[in-house]
Write a protein that holds these residues in place. Sequence first.
Motif, PDB file in Angstrom:
ATOM      1  N   LEU A   1      24.486  32.607   9.449  1.00 29.78           N
ATOM      2  CA  LEU A   1      23.782  31.373   9.068  1.00 29.78           C
ATOM      3  C   LEU A   1      24.354  30.806   7.773  1.00 29.78           C
ATOM      4  O   LEU A   1      24.541  29.597   7.655  1.00 29.78           O
ATOM      5  N   ARG A   2      24.634  31.674   6.825  1.00 35.09           N
ATOM      6  CA  ARG A   2      25.220  31.226   5.554  1.00 35.09           C
ATOM      7  C   ARG A   2      26.574  30.566   5.813  1.00 35.09           C
ATOM      8  O   ARG A   2      26.858  29.496   5.283  1.00 35.09           O
TER       9      ARG A   2
ATOM     10  N   ASP B   1      27.426  26.768   5.093  1.00 36.52           N
ATOM     11  CA  ASP B   1      28.545  26.525   4.175  1.00 36.52           C
ATOM     12  C   ASP B   1      29.516  25.540   4.809  1.00 36.52           C
ATOM     13  O   ASP B   1      30.009  24.621   4.149  1.00 36.52           O
ATOM     14  N   GLU B   2      29.802  25.738   6.093  1.00 40.01           N
ATOM     15  CA  GLU B   2      30.674  24.794   6.823  1.00 40.01           C
ATOM     16  C   GLU B   2      30.089  23.390   6.763  1.00 40.01           C
ATOM     17  O   GLU B   2      30.795  22.422   6.466  1.00 40.01           O
ATOM     18  N   ALA B   3      28.799  23.272   7.021  1.00 36.46           N
ATOM     19  CA  ALA B   3      28.149  21.952   6.998  1.00 36.46           C
ATOM     20  C   ALA B   3      28.249  21.320   5.616  1.00 36.46           C
ATOM     21  O   ALA B   3      28.583  20.140   5.497  1.00 36.46           O
ATOM     22  N   ARG B   4      27.979  22.100   4.577  1.00 39.12           N
ATOM     23  CA  ARG B   4      28.032  21.574   3.206  1.00 39.12           C
ATOM     24  C   ARG B   4      29.422  21.056   2.863  1.00 39.12           C
ATOM     25  O   ARG B   4      29.565  20.007   2.248  1.00 39.12           O
ATOM     26  N   VAL B   5      30.440  21.774   3.271  1.00 40.33           N
ATOM     27  CA  VAL B   5      31.810  21.359   2.963  1.00 40.33           C
ATOM     28  C   VAL B   5      32.192  20.124   3.777  1.00 40.33           C
ATOM     29  O   VAL B   5      32.698  19.140   3.231  1.00 40.33           O
TER      30      VAL B   5
ATOM     31  N   CYS C   1      36.496  15.814  11.357  1.00 38.14           N
ATOM     32  CA  CYS C   1      35.392  15.123  12.036  1.00 38.14           C
ATOM     33  C   CYS C   1      34.189  15.026  11.100  1.00 38.14           C
ATOM     34  O   CYS C   1      33.963  15.887  10.253  1.00 38.14           O
ATOM     35  N   HIS C   2      33.429  13.966  11.268  1.00 34.66           N
ATOM     36  CA  HIS C   2      32.256  13.715  10.434  1.00 34.66           C
ATOM     37  C   HIS C   2      31.053  14.464  10.995  1.00 34.66           C
ATOM     38  O   HIS C   2      30.871  14.539  12.202  1.00 34.66           O
TER      39      HIS C   2
ATOM     40  N   TYR D   1      21.826  23.772  14.293  1.00 33.93           N
ATOM     41  CA  TYR D   1      22.849  22.916  14.898  1.00 33.93           C
ATOM     42  C   TYR D   1      23.495  21.983  13.885  1.00 33.93           C
ATOM     43  O   TYR D   1      22.943  21.710  12.826  1.00 33.93           O
ATOM     44  N   LEU D   2      24.685  21.518  14.269  1.00 34.18           N
ATOM     45  CA  LEU D   2      25.388  20.431  13.591  1.00 34.18           C
ATOM     46  C   LEU D   2      25.635  19.371  14.646  1.00 34.18           C
ATOM     47  O   LEU D   2      26.086  19.681  15.750  1.00 34.18           O
ATOM     48  N   ALA D   3      25.358  18.113  14.341  1.00 35.96           N
ATOM     49  CA  ALA D   3      25.725  16.998  15.213  1.00 35.96           C
ATOM     50  C   ALA D   3      26.925  16.324  14.568  1.00 35.96           C
ATOM     51  O   ALA D   3      26.852  15.850  13.437  1.00 35.96           O
ATOM     52  N   MET D   4      28.046  16.346  15.291  1.00 37.82           N
ATOM     53  CA  MET D   4      29.316  15.898  14.727  1.00 37.82           C
ATOM     54  C   MET D   4      29.898  14.752  15.536  1.00 37.82           C
ATOM     55  O   MET D   4      29.512  14.515  16.685  1.00 37.82           O
TER      56      MET D   4
END
Length: 110
Positions: free
Chosen positions: A57-58, A62-66, A76-77, A89-92
Motif C-alpha cells: 500500500l505504501r 508513493d507511486e500516486a504521490r510521485v 500518464c496523468h 485504486y488509481l484512475a489514470m
Amino acid sequence: MKGGVPQVFGDYYLLTTLAQGGMGSVHLAKRVGFRADIQRFFAVKKLQRGHASARELRRFYDEARVVVTLNHRAVCHVFDVGVVDDEHYLAMELIEGVTLTRALEATRLE
C-alpha cells in the motif's frame, strides 16, 4: 464485467480487464454519469482486495504521490486516487498503443 456487462466501481464503470498481475489489475473504464455523447475513458489500476500488505500500500500511494506531481508527455496523468469497498485504486489517463510487454517480445523476435 461478467458477460461483457460493465461493473460499477465507485465513480467508474469498469468495461473490461486490460491486464492482471500478482498485486492487482488494470481496467478500461469510463466515469459514471457522463453523457452518452461525451465519454472519457480511463485506465483504472486496482490492488486486489485483502492482498495488499502495508508495504505494498505504501508503494502504491508513493507511486500516486510521485506521478500526480509530474507533467510530461511520456508520463500518464493520474486523475483520481481512492478506495472503493476496501480496494485501492488509481484512475489514470488511458494511453492506447502497444504494451511494453508486446514491444519487448517484438524486439526479441528480430
